[in-house]
Scaffold this motif. Structure first.
Motif, PDB file in Angstrom:
ATOM      1  N   LEU A   1       0.827  -1.208   0.000  1.00 52.77           N
ATOM      2  CA  LEU A   1       0.000   0.000   0.000  1.00 52.77           C
ATOM      3  C   LEU A   1       0.864   1.261   0.000  1.00 52.77           C
ATOM      4  O   LEU A   1       0.651   2.168  -0.810  1.00 52.77           O
ATOM      5  CB  LEU A   1      -0.930   0.008   1.210  1.00 52.77           C
ATOM      6  N   ALA A   2       1.844   1.316   0.883  1.00 56.79           N
ATOM      7  CA  ALA A   2       2.717   2.488   0.968  1.00 56.79           C
ATOM      8  C   ALA A   2       3.489   2.696  -0.335  1.00 56.79           C
ATOM      9  O   ALA A   2       3.567   3.812  -0.853  1.00 56.79           O
ATOM     10  CB  ALA A   2       3.682   2.334   2.140  1.00 56.79           C
ATOM     11  N   ASN A   3       4.042   1.619  -0.893  1.00 58.02           N
ATOM     12  CA  ASN A   3       4.798   1.720  -2.147  1.00 58.02           C
ATOM     13  C   ASN A   3       3.916   2.140  -3.313  1.00 58.02           C
ATOM     14  O   ASN A   3       4.320   2.941  -4.159  1.00 58.02           O
ATOM     15  CB  ASN A   3       5.506   0.406  -2.456  1.00 58.02           C
TER      16      ASN A   3
ATOM     17  N   SER B   1      -4.709   8.649  -0.961  1.00 60.19           N
ATOM     18  CA  SER B   1      -6.116   8.547  -0.597  1.00 60.19           C
ATOM     19  C   SER B   1      -6.654   9.906  -0.140  1.00 60.19           C
ATOM     20  O   SER B   1      -5.966  10.661   0.542  1.00 60.19           O
ATOM     21  CB  SER B   1      -6.267   7.531   0.532  1.00 60.19           C
ATOM     22  N   ALA B   2      -7.888  10.216  -0.522  1.00 60.73           N
ATOM     23  CA  ALA B   2      -8.510  11.478  -0.104  1.00 60.73           C
ATOM     24  C   ALA B   2      -8.587  11.565   1.418  1.00 60.73           C
ATOM     25  O   ALA B   2      -8.445  12.646   1.990  1.00 60.73           O
ATOM     26  CB  ALA B   2      -9.903  11.602  -0.719  1.00 60.73           C
ATOM     27  N   ASP B   3      -8.783  10.445   2.084  1.00 63.24           N
ATOM     28  CA  ASP B   3      -8.826  10.434   3.545  1.00 63.24           C
ATOM     29  C   ASP B   3      -7.486  10.832   4.150  1.00 63.24           C
ATOM     30  O   ASP B   3      -7.433  11.385   5.249  1.00 63.24           O
ATOM     31  CB  ASP B   3      -9.218   9.052   4.065  1.00 63.24           C
TER      32      ASP B   3
ATOM     33  N   LEU C   1      -3.213  10.682  13.292  1.00 60.73           N
ATOM     34  CA  LEU C   1      -3.061  10.213  11.915  1.00 60.73           C
ATOM     35  C   LEU C   1      -3.057   8.683  11.878  1.00 60.73           C
ATOM     36  O   LEU C   1      -2.660   8.039  12.848  1.00 60.73           O
ATOM     37  CB  LEU C   1      -1.752  10.718  11.316  1.00 60.73           C
ATOM     38  N   GLU C   2      -3.446   8.124  10.742  1.00 60.78           N
ATOM     39  CA  GLU C   2      -3.385   6.687  10.561  1.00 60.78           C
ATOM     40  C   GLU C   2      -1.920   6.256  10.568  1.00 60.78           C
ATOM     41  O   GLU C   2      -1.038   6.979  10.123  1.00 60.78           O
ATOM     42  CB  GLU C   2      -4.013   6.266   9.222  1.00 60.78           C
ATOM     43  N   ILE C   3      -1.665   5.055  11.055  1.00 60.22           N
ATOM     44  CA  ILE C   3      -0.296   4.574  11.225  1.00 60.22           C
ATOM     45  C   ILE C   3       0.463   4.508   9.897  1.00 60.22           C
ATOM     46  O   ILE C   3       1.590   4.990   9.798  1.00 60.22           O
ATOM     47  CB  ILE C   3      -0.286   3.184  11.898  1.00 60.22           C
ATOM     48  N   ILE C   4      -0.134   3.931   8.869  1.00 65.13           N
ATOM     49  CA  ILE C   4       0.575   3.794   7.584  1.00 65.13           C
ATOM     50  C   ILE C   4       0.819   5.163   6.969  1.00 65.13           C
ATOM     51  O   ILE C   4       1.895   5.430   6.435  1.00 65.13           O
ATOM     52  CB  ILE C   4      -0.195   2.857   6.630  1.00 65.13           C
ATOM     53  N   ARG C   5      -0.153   6.040   7.068  1.00 72.08           N
ATOM     54  CA  ARG C   5       0.010   7.403   6.553  1.00 72.08           C
ATOM     55  C   ARG C   5       1.162   8.101   7.266  1.00 72.08           C
ATOM     56  O   ARG C   5       2.009   8.735   6.642  1.00 72.08           O
ATOM     57  CB  ARG C   5      -1.285   8.172   6.771  1.00 72.08           C
TER      58      ARG C   5
ATOM     59  N   LYS D   1       6.765  10.031   7.231  1.00 70.59           N
ATOM     60  CA  LYS D   1       8.070   9.995   7.908  1.00 70.59           C
ATOM     61  C   LYS D   1       9.172   9.589   6.936  1.00 70.59           C
ATOM     62  O   LYS D   1      10.250  10.182   6.913  1.00 70.59           O
ATOM     63  CB  LYS D   1       8.005   9.017   9.079  1.00 70.59           C
ATOM     64  N   VAL D   2       8.916   8.579   6.108  1.00 74.08           N
ATOM     65  CA  VAL D   2       9.908   8.132   5.132  1.00 74.08           C
ATOM     66  C   VAL D   2      10.216   9.249   4.142  1.00 74.08           C
ATOM     67  O   VAL D   2      11.378   9.539   3.857  1.00 74.08           O
ATOM     68  CB  VAL D   2       9.424   6.858   4.394  1.00 74.08           C
TER      69      VAL D   2
END
Length: 79
Positions: A16-18, A27-29, A57-61, A66-67
């Protein structure tokens, strides 16, 4: 939370992140956030200055941001 993911859950999060980074499609969210005013230890008195804003914030977001921030900071510091 991400440090404790294993196997399929970690792989799906990484995919998802990649995908977001490769396609530039966020994502709009993820473009919106909620800010919650947390009262400071002293009397509130209906004053916003007596609160500390916090954004959840959502963890993956959060990880993706951060990356990106870390990589851009290094590039900007080097140049």
């Amino acid at each position: 939370m991400l440090k404790h993911l294993t196997g399929e859950a970690f792989n799906l999060s990484l995919v998802l992140a990649n995908a977001c980074l490769i396609h530039g499609d966020i994502s709009a969210d993820w473009r919106e956030a909620l800010v919650y005013p947390i009262p400071k230890p002293h009397e509130f008195e209906a004053q916003l200055k007596n609160t500390q804003p916090i954004t959840l914030l959502e963890i993956i977001r959060k990880y993706v941001v951060k990356v990106i921030t870390t990589r851009l900071s290094k590039i900007l510091a080097d140049n």
